[in-house]
Write an enzyme that holds these catalytic residues in place. Structure first.
Site, short mmCIF file in Angstrom:
data_model
loop_
_atom_site.label_atom_id
_atom_site.label_comp_id
_atom_site.label_asym_id
_atom_site.label_seq_id
_atom_site.Cartn_x
_atom_site.Cartn_y
_atom_site.Cartn_z
N GLY A 84 -0.66 -5.42 -12.23
CA GLY A 84 -0.28 -4.13 -12.82
C GLY A 84 -0.50 -4.11 -14.31
O GLY A 84 0.13 -4.87 -15.06
N ASP A 85 -1.47 -3.27 -14.74
CA ASP A 85 -1.76 -3.08 -16.17
C ASP A 85 -2.31 -4.32 -16.86
O ASP A 85 -2.14 -4.50 -18.07
CB ASP A 85 -0.52 -2.58 -16.94
CG ASP A 85 -0.08 -1.19 -16.50
OD1 ASP A 85 -0.87 -0.53 -15.81
OD2 ASP A 85 1.05 -0.78 -16.83
N CYS A 136 0.84 -1.20 0.00
CA CYS A 136 0.00 0.00 0.00
C CYS A 136 0.87 1.26 0.00
O CYS A 136 1.72 1.43 0.88
CB CYS A 136 -0.93 0.01 1.21
SG CYS A 136 -1.98 1.48 1.22
#
Length: 341
Positions: A206-207, A105
């Site tokens: 991610g992506d 985070c």
């Protein structure tokens, strides 16, 4: 083709995992994701202090619906002692299958308590924290982290190996640094390096927004599974599309507007059941915006949903929107046909 894999003895039926998202990944959302084919869902991250002090809201966040197994509860904390206490509570008092430790985070209010991404600067601390938890709970322990703090401090492989050596049963990694937050591109090369170094299952994050990118991530990174976050907001259909594509190499047709709105209403129902109408309806406004995003002529409906307070009012607005949209579509098609004649 069998796409199942295991986190210790817990069988995950396919390669698509839904990321924990703060303010989103409650059990209503997780159940919808499961219905659309997610192999594993993760509860939004929960503070060790909230658990230790038996905060009512925190304890309610850990309610598990029987329809969402296998599922994982993610905890975060800044000290070994408090994190361990929280993990033991999850282990003994919840129906979670897996305990996940957050080391990714990027939000300042989390990192300044030495939690979340702050751990990425010290692989020894990662080892100690994970080891302490693994030794003292019976459920499998997994870890989610980022590739590093910033471009100058990327210790992705060392940090991942520290978690593995400490006894983690799976590791998920987001291909961005803490400094990037959610900007820029995810670094799949670093994720590939981590995948090569690990013996435990590795989940790439991610992506990963399309079925093709899910396949590409599995192939190029060498990951065991992919983790989908923001791409599933207002679009759990993407999970069904991804699992289908990974199994067959074929894409599903896009969801119709009517189907999309039906899913939105279904999620709202779950949220009302979970939290009651007074809390659920305002909380759902952001979700409604995701469901309507990108649909022509939806801006007015989005604005109106922000002003209503009951489930029925949201229903009425969504139903009216579908009616208006379908009328607009058929007029547009009629005009096109007339032009082509």
């Amino acid at each position: 083709m069998d796409n199942s894999w295991k986190i210790r003895e817990i069988e995950i039926p396919n390669r698509v995992v839904v990321a924990p998202m703060a303010g989103v990944s409650n059990s209503a959302f997780r159940v919808v994701c499961k219905e659309f084919g997610a192999g594993l869902v993760v509860c939004e991250m929960i503070s060790d202090h909230g658990i230790i002090y038996r905060n009512k809201k925190t304890l309610r966040m850990m309610d598990v619906d029987p329809r969402e197994h296998p599922m994982s509860i993610q905890i975060f904390g800044g000290t070994e002692e408090t994190l361990l206490q929280a993990a033991q509570y999850v282990d003994q008092h919840t129906d979670a299958d897996i305990i996940d430790i957050n080391m990714g985070c990027p939000v300042p209010k989390v990192t300044k308590t030495d939690a979340g991404s702050k751990w990425l600067l010290d692989s020894n601390k990662i080892y100690q924290m994970v080891h302490a938890v693994v030794q003292n709970v019976s459920k499998p322990v997994t870890v989610k982290m980022r590739i590093g703090w910033d471009r100058k401090h990327i210790f992705a492989v060392e940090n991942a190996l520290a978690a593995q050596e400490a006894g983690a049963s799976m590791l998920a990694m987001h291909g961005r640094t803490r400094k990037q937050m959610y900007q820029g591109e995810a670094d799949w090369e670093t994720l590939h390096d981590v995948a090569q170094a690990l013996d435990i299952p590795f989940v790439a994050n991610g992506d990963i927004k399309t079925p093709e990118l899910a396949k590409k991530a599995l192939d190029e990174i060498g990951a065991t599974a992919v983790m989908v976050g923001r791409a599933a907001l207002g679009n759990p259909w993407i999970l069904k599309d991804m699992t289908h594509y990974l199994e067959t190499g074929e894409k599903l047709r896009p969801q119709t507007v009517e189907e999309k709105i039906a899913t939105a209403k279904h999620q709202l129902d779950g949220l009302v059941e979970l939290k009651g109408e007074r809390i659920a309806v305002p909380e759902f406004r952001q979700q409604a915006a995701y469901y309507l995003k990108g649909i022509p002529r939806s801006a007015r409906t989005r604005a109106k949903i922000n002003e209503v307070w009951t489930r029925q009012e949201v229903y009425d607005l969504l139903d009216n929107f579908v009616d208006d949209y379908e009328k607009w579509q058929s007029k547009r098609e009629a005009r096109r046909a007339a032009v082509n004649e």
